[in-house]
Design a protein around this motif. Sequence first.
Motif, PDB file in Angstrom:
ATOM      1  N   LEU A 150       0.838  -1.192   0.000  1.00  0.00           N
ATOM      2  CA  LEU A 150       0.000   0.000   0.000  1.00  0.00           C
ATOM      3  C   LEU A 150       0.873   1.241   0.000  1.00  0.00           C
ATOM      4  O   LEU A 150       1.951   1.254   0.595  1.00  0.00           O
ATOM      5  CB  LEU A 150      -0.895   0.020   1.245  1.00  0.00           C
ATOM      6  N   ALA A 151       0.405   2.289  -0.674  1.00  0.00           N
ATOM      7  CA  ALA A 151       1.069   3.589  -0.625  1.00  0.00           C
ATOM      8  C   ALA A 151       0.375   4.429   0.440  1.00  0.00           C
ATOM      9  O   ALA A 151      -0.855   4.462   0.510  1.00  0.00           O
ATOM     10  CB  ALA A 151       0.987   4.274  -1.978  1.00  0.00           C
ATOM     11  N   SER A 152       1.165   5.101   1.268  1.00  0.00           N
ATOM     12  CA  SER A 152       0.603   5.868   2.377  1.00  0.00           C
ATOM     13  C   SER A 152       1.182   7.275   2.386  1.00  0.00           C
ATOM     14  O   SER A 152       2.382   7.461   2.213  1.00  0.00           O
ATOM     15  CB  SER A 152       0.909   5.169   3.706  1.00  0.00           C
ATOM     16  N   ALA A 153       0.304   8.262   2.570  1.00  0.00           N
ATOM     17  CA  ALA A 153       0.710   9.668   2.630  1.00  0.00           C
ATOM     18  C   ALA A 153       0.408  10.214   4.023  1.00  0.00           C
ATOM     19  O   ALA A 153      -0.432   9.671   4.746  1.00  0.00           O
ATOM     20  CB  ALA A 153      -0.033  10.480   1.571  1.00  0.00           C
ATOM     21  N   PRO A 154       1.096  11.295   4.427  1.00  0.00           N
ATOM     22  CA  PRO A 154       0.812  11.896   5.736  1.00  0.00           C
ATOM     23  C   PRO A 154      -0.666  12.223   5.869  1.00  0.00           C
ATOM     24  O   PRO A 154      -1.296  12.597   4.880  1.00  0.00           O
ATOM     25  CB  PRO A 154       1.669  13.168   5.724  1.00  0.00           C
ATOM     26  N   PRO A 155      -1.270  12.052   7.031  1.00  0.00           N
ATOM     27  CA  PRO A 155      -0.646  11.735   8.335  1.00  0.00           C
ATOM     28  C   PRO A 155      -0.490  10.240   8.605  1.00  0.00           C
ATOM     29  O   PRO A 155      -0.413   9.852   9.778  1.00  0.00           O
ATOM     30  CB  PRO A 155      -1.609  12.377   9.322  1.00  0.00           C
ATOM     31  N   PHE A 156      -0.422   9.418   7.565  1.00  0.00           N
ATOM     32  CA  PHE A 156      -0.128   7.994   7.693  1.00  0.00           C
ATOM     33  C   PHE A 156      -1.128   7.280   8.606  1.00  0.00           C
ATOM     34  O   PHE A 156      -0.761   6.572   9.536  1.00  0.00           O
ATOM     35  CB  PHE A 156       1.294   7.774   8.195  1.00  0.00           C
ATOM     36  N   ARG A 157      -2.400   7.474   8.326  1.00  0.00           N
ATOM     37  CA  ARG A 157      -3.438   6.789   9.099  1.00  0.00           C
ATOM     38  C   ARG A 157      -3.555   5.329   8.663  1.00  0.00           C
ATOM     39  O   ARG A 157      -3.173   4.983   7.547  1.00  0.00           O
ATOM     40  CB  ARG A 157      -4.786   7.484   8.891  1.00  0.00           C
ATOM     41  N   PRO A 158      -4.115   4.466   9.510  1.00  0.00           N
ATOM     42  CA  PRO A 158      -4.383   3.084   9.088  1.00  0.00           C
ATOM     43  C   PRO A 158      -5.289   3.078   7.854  1.00  0.00           C
ATOM     44  O   PRO A 158      -6.118   3.979   7.684  1.00  0.00           O
ATOM     45  CB  PRO A 158      -5.090   2.472  10.305  1.00  0.00           C
ATOM     46  N   PRO A 159      -5.163   2.083   6.987  1.00  0.00           N
ATOM     47  CA  PRO A 159      -5.937   2.087   5.742  1.00  0.00           C
ATOM     48  C   PRO A 159      -7.423   1.818   5.926  1.00  0.00           C
ATOM     49  O   PRO A 159      -8.210   2.051   5.019  1.00  0.00           O
ATOM     50  CB  PRO A 159      -5.276   0.976   4.919  1.00  0.00           C
ATOM     51  N   ASP A 160      -7.824   1.292   7.076  1.00  0.00           N
ATOM     52  CA  ASP A 160      -9.249   1.161   7.371  1.00  0.00           C
ATOM     53  C   ASP A 160      -9.432   1.161   8.887  1.00  0.00           C
ATOM     54  O   ASP A 160      -8.459   1.190   9.645  1.00  0.00           O
ATOM     55  CB  ASP A 160      -9.862  -0.085   6.712  1.00  0.00           C
ATOM     56  N   THR A 161     -10.686   1.159   9.316  1.00  0.00           N
ATOM     57  CA  THR A 161     -10.988   1.222  10.748  1.00  0.00           C
ATOM     58  C   THR A 161     -11.588  -0.081  11.258  1.00  0.00           C
ATOM     59  O   THR A 161     -12.098  -0.134  12.368  1.00  0.00           O
ATOM     60  CB  THR A 161     -11.955   2.383  11.047  1.00  0.00           C
ATOM     61  N   GLU A 162     -11.528  -1.139  10.440  1.00  0.00           N
ATOM     62  CA  GLU A 162     -12.089  -2.416  10.858  1.00  0.00           C
ATOM     63  C   GLU A 162     -11.230  -3.046  11.948  1.00  0.00           C
ATOM     64  O   GLU A 162     -10.054  -2.702  12.137  1.00  0.00           O
ATOM     65  CB  GLU A 162     -12.179  -3.377   9.660  1.00  0.00           C
ATOM     66  N   THR A 163     -11.839  -3.981  12.674  1.00  0.00           N
ATOM     67  CA  THR A 163     -11.101  -4.744  13.679  1.00  0.00           C
ATOM     68  C   THR A 163     -11.153  -6.225  13.325  1.00  0.00           C
ATOM     69  O   THR A 163     -12.158  -6.689  12.757  1.00  0.00           O
ATOM     70  CB  THR A 163     -11.701  -4.524  15.089  1.00  0.00           C
ATOM     71  N   PRO A 164     -10.115  -6.973  13.626  1.00  0.00           N
ATOM     72  CA  PRO A 164      -8.847  -6.509  14.194  1.00  0.00           C
ATOM     73  C   PRO A 164      -8.055  -5.703  13.184  1.00  0.00           C
ATOM     74  O   PRO A 164      -8.220  -5.874  11.971  1.00  0.00           O
ATOM     75  CB  PRO A 164      -8.131  -7.815  14.547  1.00  0.00           C
ATOM     76  N   ALA A 165      -7.190  -4.818  13.668  1.00  0.00           N
ATOM     77  CA  ALA A 165      -6.405  -3.964  12.778  1.00  0.00           C
ATOM     78  C   ALA A 165      -5.447  -4.797  11.944  1.00  0.00           C
ATOM     79  O   ALA A 165      -4.937  -5.832  12.382  1.00  0.00           O
ATOM     80  CB  ALA A 165      -5.619  -2.942  13.605  1.00  0.00           C
ATOM     81  N   LEU A 166      -5.216  -4.354  10.717  1.00  0.00           N
ATOM     82  CA  LEU A 166      -4.244  -5.018   9.856  1.00  0.00           C
ATOM     83  C   LEU A 166      -2.833  -4.833  10.419  1.00  0.00           C
ATOM     84  O   LEU A 166      -2.532  -3.827  11.061  1.00  0.00           O
ATOM     85  CB  LEU A 166      -4.304  -4.442   8.447  1.00  0.00           C
ATOM     86  N   VAL A 167      -1.975  -5.797  10.155  1.00  0.00           N
ATOM     87  CA  VAL A 167      -0.560  -5.658  10.481  1.00  0.00           C
ATOM     88  C   VAL A 167       0.093  -4.846   9.367  1.00  0.00           C
ATOM     89  O   VAL A 167      -0.017  -5.193   8.193  1.00  0.00           O
ATOM     90  CB  VAL A 167       0.121  -7.038  10.604  1.00  0.00           C
ATOM     91  N   LEU A 168       0.756  -3.753   9.747  1.00  0.00           N
ATOM     92  CA  LEU A 168       1.368  -2.843   8.768  1.00  0.00           C
ATOM     93  C   LEU A 168       2.860  -2.726   9.043  1.00  0.00           C
ATOM     94  O   LEU A 168       3.259  -2.464  10.179  1.00  0.00           O
ATOM     95  CB  LEU A 168       0.722  -1.454   8.849  1.00  0.00           C
TER      96      LEU A 168
END
Length: 303
Positions: A150-168
């Motif tokens: 995945l490409a991530s830009a500031p503020p570098f938030r998690p890619p979704d809000t589901e649980t459990p959180a993805l390992v990044l």
Amino acid sequence: MSFSDASLTALRVFREVAERGTLTAAATALGYTQSAVSRQIASLERAAGTPLLERRHDGVRLTSAGQLVVRRAADVIDQLDATARELAGLPGEEGTVRLGWFPTAGADLVPRALAALRRTHPAITVLSREGRTPALVRALRAGTVDLALLASAPPFRPPDTETPALVLRTLTERSLRVAVPDGHPLARRDYIDVADLRGHRWIGGSGEDQAMGVWPGLDERPEIAHTARDWLAKLHLVAAGCGITTVPGALGSVLPAGVRVLPIRGGPGERRRIVLAHVPRPLPEPAARVAAALRTAALETDT
């Protein structure tokens, strides 16, 4: 009717809906009518005794029960598919890794990693596909990809809000740069001052991503002369003198002739991360090998 009576077809349809995000997209992918998809989902919800999807104006969202079902469905379907392959005399699932990647990762990072993997672990089969972050995250949740770049830009938030959180895991972080034609006035120095980006024609992305290609901190309404989804097309437009565009550092090694990529000075820094994501459970050995190859390739592209 108990959940143990749920059909395999309904589970496959549900996983497709979870990945695609809409009933219409799932129906198109499966070659079904939308009403047929709706019937399969309804039968699964009757078996579960609870709603599995929240219908919204922009598609569907998994309920907490739906998140549980899609995780279990992915395990069941993958095991059945692996059994079918073994019965057919094909390689077992343990040697196959499904990888998703954001568009520019296919220019250098992914091919570099896969080439190295073929040399070191030729028995591992990697099946890959390009996609935007929302689609790749849904695919991870649905179990149709094992790893996603995945490409991530500031503020570098998690890619979704589901649980459990993805390992990044951040593989690399680079500064955003600007590509200009060799003969352009901005190409005369080793860097571009952010104030000098005003008043130029830009090559942007297509559709809702049109701003991709324009410097994020630009303090004027940009003139977007051309739009293109493909990054190589953007760079060739730059080489042809049609405008300038932003590029991630990962493309520096695959530039067409006639293009110069320069860092930007002044103003807030524009950083971009390449992140490797997977669901929170131990990676099988083949997936761990692929992840290691991607980490090594990311470090090599930084040099």
